[in-house]
Design a protein around this motif. Structure first.
Motif, PDB file in Angstrom:
ATOM      1  N   ARG A   1     -78.739  14.654  35.103  1.00 29.63           N
ATOM      2  CA  ARG A   1     -78.108  14.129  33.874  1.00 29.63           C
ATOM      3  C   ARG A   1     -77.074  13.073  34.223  1.00 29.63           C
ATOM      4  N   PHE A   2     -76.279  13.331  35.262  1.00 33.27           N
ATOM      5  CA  PHE A   2     -75.281  12.372  35.747  1.00 33.27           C
ATOM      6  C   PHE A   2     -75.966  11.066  36.142  1.00 33.27           C
ATOM      7  N   ALA A   3     -77.039  11.154  36.911  1.00 38.31           N
ATOM      8  CA  ALA A   3     -77.755   9.963  37.383  1.00 38.31           C
ATOM      9  C   ALA A   3     -78.260   9.126  36.215  1.00 38.31           C
ATOM     10  N   LYS A   4     -78.869   9.784  35.254  1.00 38.28           N
ATOM     11  CA  LYS A   4     -79.438   9.074  34.103  1.00 38.28           C
ATOM     12  C   LYS A   4     -78.348   8.521  33.191  1.00 38.28           C
ATOM     13  N   GLY A   5     -77.367   9.349  32.874  1.00 39.43           N
ATOM     14  CA  GLY A   5     -76.334   8.949  31.921  1.00 39.43           C
ATOM     15  C   GLY A   5     -75.343   7.935  32.443  1.00 39.43           C
ATOM     16  N   VAL A   6     -75.012   8.030  33.711  1.00 42.79           N
ATOM     17  CA  VAL A   6     -73.974   7.160  34.277  1.00 42.79           C
ATOM     18  C   VAL A   6     -74.561   5.907  34.915  1.00 42.79           C
ATOM     19  N   PHE A   7     -75.640   6.075  35.649  1.00 47.53           N
ATOM     20  CA  PHE A   7     -76.178   4.955  36.418  1.00 47.53           C
ATOM     21  C   PHE A   7     -77.549   4.470  35.942  1.00 47.53           C
ATOM     22  N   GLY A   8     -78.170   5.182  35.007  1.00 48.48           N
ATOM     23  CA  GLY A   8     -79.504   4.800  34.572  1.00 48.48           C
ATOM     24  C   GLY A   8     -80.556   5.052  35.644  1.00 48.48           C
ATOM     25  N   ALA A   9     -80.264   5.957  36.555  1.00 46.59           N
ATOM     26  CA  ALA A   9     -81.189   6.297  37.645  1.00 46.59           C
ATOM     27  C   ALA A   9     -82.066   7.465  37.208  1.00 46.59           C
ATOM     28  N   ASP A  10     -83.228   7.586  37.821  1.00 43.86           N
ATOM     29  CA  ASP A  10     -84.196   8.604  37.413  1.00 43.86           C
ATOM     30  C   ASP A  10     -83.984   9.979  38.034  1.00 43.86           C
ATOM     31  N   THR A  11     -83.418  10.028  39.230  1.00 42.81           N
ATOM     32  CA  THR A  11     -83.297  11.309  39.936  1.00 42.81           C
ATOM     33  C   THR A  11     -81.851  11.569  40.341  1.00 42.81           C
ATOM     34  N   ALA A  12     -81.589  12.823  40.635  1.00 40.68           N
ATOM     35  CA  ALA A  12     -80.258  13.209  41.113  1.00 40.68           C
ATOM     36  C   ALA A  12     -79.920  12.449  42.387  1.00 40.68           C
ATOM     37  N   GLU A  13     -80.880  12.357  43.298  1.00 39.42           N
ATOM     38  CA  GLU A  13     -80.639  11.659  44.569  1.00 39.42           C
ATOM     39  C   GLU A  13     -80.308  10.189  44.340  1.00 39.42           C
ATOM     40  N   ALA A  14     -81.027   9.553  43.426  1.00 38.56           N
ATOM     41  CA  ALA A  14     -80.772   8.136  43.135  1.00 38.56           C
ATOM     42  C   ALA A  14     -79.384   7.952  42.534  1.00 38.56           C
ATOM     43  N   GLY A  15     -78.964   8.888  41.706  1.00 45.09           N
ATOM     44  CA  GLY A  15     -77.614   8.822  41.126  1.00 45.09           C
ATOM     45  C   GLY A  15     -76.537   8.960  42.186  1.00 45.09           C
ATOM     46  N   LEU A  16     -76.758   9.878  43.126  1.00 34.95           N
ATOM     47  CA  LEU A  16     -75.779  10.046  44.208  1.00 34.95           C
ATOM     48  C   LEU A  16     -75.763   8.822  45.118  1.00 34.95           C
ATOM     49  N   ASP A  17     -76.919   8.195  45.315  1.00 39.10           N
ATOM     50  CA  ASP A  17     -76.957   6.941  46.078  1.00 39.10           C
ATOM     51  C   ASP A  17     -76.148   5.856  45.361  1.00 39.10           C
ATOM     52  N   GLU A  18     -76.271   5.799  44.053  1.00 45.44           N
ATOM     53  CA  GLU A  18     -75.512   4.816  43.264  1.00 45.44           C
ATOM     54  C   GLU A  18     -74.006   5.095  43.348  1.00 45.44           C
ATOM     55  N   LEU A  19     -73.635   6.366  43.342  1.00 44.23           N
ATOM     56  CA  LEU A  19     -72.225   6.716  43.489  1.00 44.23           C
ATOM     57  C   LEU A  19     -71.695   6.232  44.833  1.00 44.23           C
ATOM     58  N   GLU A  20     -72.452   6.472  45.896  1.00 44.40           N
ATOM     59  CA  GLU A  20     -72.038   6.010  47.225  1.00 44.40           C
ATOM     60  C   GLU A  20     -71.915   4.486  47.260  1.00 44.40           C
ATOM     61  N   LYS A  21     -72.842   3.794  46.617  1.00 46.50           N
ATOM     62  CA  LYS A  21     -72.806   2.332  46.584  1.00 46.50           C
ATOM     63  C   LYS A  21     -71.565   1.848  45.836  1.00 46.50           C
ATOM     64  N   LEU A  22     -71.242   2.499  44.719  1.00 42.70           N
ATOM     65  CA  LEU A  22     -70.052   2.121  43.960  1.00 42.70           C
ATOM     66  C   LEU A  22     -68.796   2.299  44.807  1.00 42.70           C
ATOM     67  N   ILE A  23     -68.715   3.397  45.522  1.00 41.11           N
ATOM     68  CA  ILE A  23     -67.566   3.651  46.393  1.00 41.11           C
ATOM     69  C   ILE A  23     -67.443   2.534  47.423  1.00 41.11           C
ATOM     70  N   GLU A  24     -68.551   2.172  48.026  1.00 40.45           N
ATOM     71  CA  GLU A  24     -68.546   1.081  49.010  1.00 40.45           C
ATOM     72  C   GLU A  24     -68.172  -0.249  48.363  1.00 40.45           C
ATOM     73  N   ASP A  25     -68.753  -0.538  47.183  1.00 40.43           N
ATOM     74  CA  ASP A  25     -68.466  -1.788  46.482  1.00 40.43           C
ATOM     75  C   ASP A  25     -66.981  -1.917  46.136  1.00 40.43           C
ATOM     76  N   CYS A  26     -66.339  -0.788  45.899  1.00 38.13           N
ATOM     77  CA  CYS A  26     -64.903  -0.787  45.577  1.00 38.13           C
ATOM     78  C   CYS A  26     -64.041  -0.971  46.825  1.00 38.13           C
ATOM     79  N   GLY A  27     -64.675  -0.964  47.982  1.00 39.93           N
ATOM     80  CA  GLY A  27     -63.931  -1.133  49.226  1.00 39.93           C
ATOM     81  C   GLY A  27     -63.174   0.109  49.648  1.00 39.93           C
ATOM     82  N   LEU A  28     -63.589   1.249  49.128  1.00 44.14           N
ATOM     83  CA  LEU A  28     -62.947   2.510  49.490  1.00 44.14           C
ATOM     84  C   LEU A  28     -63.515   3.022  50.811  1.00 44.14           C
ATOM     85  N   PRO A  29     -62.750   3.833  51.517  1.00 45.01           N
ATOM     86  CA  PRO A  29     -63.258   4.395  52.774  1.00 45.01           C
ATOM     87  C   PRO A  29     -64.432   5.327  52.506  1.00 45.01           C
ATOM     88  N   THR A  30     -65.320   5.402  53.491  1.00 46.14           N
ATOM     89  CA  THR A  30     -66.474   6.301  53.376  1.00 46.14           C
ATOM     90  C   THR A  30     -66.513   7.317  54.517  1.00 46.14           C
TER      91      THR A  30
END
Length: 161
Positions: free
Chosen positions: A86-115
Motif C-alpha cells: 500500500r505504501f509503495a502504490k500510494g506514495v511512490f506509484g510503485a507496484d510492489t513492496a520491494e519497488a516502494g522500498l527501492d524508491e524510498l532508498e532512492k529518495l534518501i540518496e537524492d536528498c543527500g542523506l547518509p546511507t
C-alpha cells in the motif's frame, strides 16, 4: 507521505520554492502531532533504535533514521508485505513492496542523506561493540508488524555499517 515526496523532490530542484517549503513544514507538523496515530496500531521501532543510537553517539536523528529505516523495512517486509505494498502504490506509484522500498532508498540518496553508519556525522566511533550496546538497551516495541529480538536489532545496525 506522498505529499512529502512530491514537495521534497520539488525542493531538490529549487531550494527557494516557498510553496514546497511550506508544504513540507505542514507535513512535518501533521506527522508528529499524533492525529494520524489516533486509533491505530503504529510501528515506531526504527525510532526507538535510532534514539538509542543517538544516546550513545552524537548523530543527528534524521540522518540516523535515513541510514536505519530502509534496512529495518527489509527486515520486517514479510510480516508487513500488505502494508508496504500500500505504501509503495500510494506514495511512490510503485507496484510492489520491494519497488516502494527501492524508491524510498532512492529518495534518501537524492536528498543527500547518509546511507551508511560511517557517513553519520558523529565524533563517537561507531563500532560493533557500541552497536551491541545500542541493541541490548533499545526499547523494544511490542506492536508493529512483529516484535524484534535484540539480535535482530544488532543485525540491522550492523547491516547499516
Amino acid at each position: 507521505m506522498r505529499n512529502t515526496v512530491v514537495y521534497m523532490r520539488r525542493l531538490l530542484t529549487d531550494i527557494n520554492d516557498i510553496q514546497a517549503r511550506s508544504n513540507l513544514m505542514w507535513d512535518s507538523a501533521i506527522a508528529e502531532n499524533g492525529i494520524l496515530k489516533v486509533g491505530r496500531l503504529t510501528d515506531f521501532q526504527v525510532h526507538q533504535i535510532e534514539h538509542q543510537l543517538a544516546a550513545y553517539t552524537d548523530c543527528n536523528h534524521g540522518q540516523g533514521l535515513a541510514v536505519i529505516q530502509p534496512i529495518y523495512c527489509q527486515h520486517i517486509l514479510e510480516a508487513a508485505r500488505e502494508k508496504f505494498t500500500r505504501f509503495a502504490k500510494g506514495v511512490f506509484g510503485a507496484d510492489t513492496a520491494e519497488a516502494g522500498l527501492d524508491e524510498l532508498e532512492k529518495l534518501i540518496e537524492d536528498c543527500g542523506l547518509p546511507t551508511k553508519m560511517g557517513e553519520l556525522e558523529s565524533i563517537v566511533a561507531i563500532t560493533p561493540e557500541l552497536l551491541r550496546q545500542v541493541a541490548d538497551t533499545c526499547n523494544i516495541i511490542k506492536s508493529g508488524p512483529r516484535e524484534l529480538s535484540r539480535n535482530e536489532i544488532y543485525d540491522i545496525l550492523n547491516e547499516a555499517c
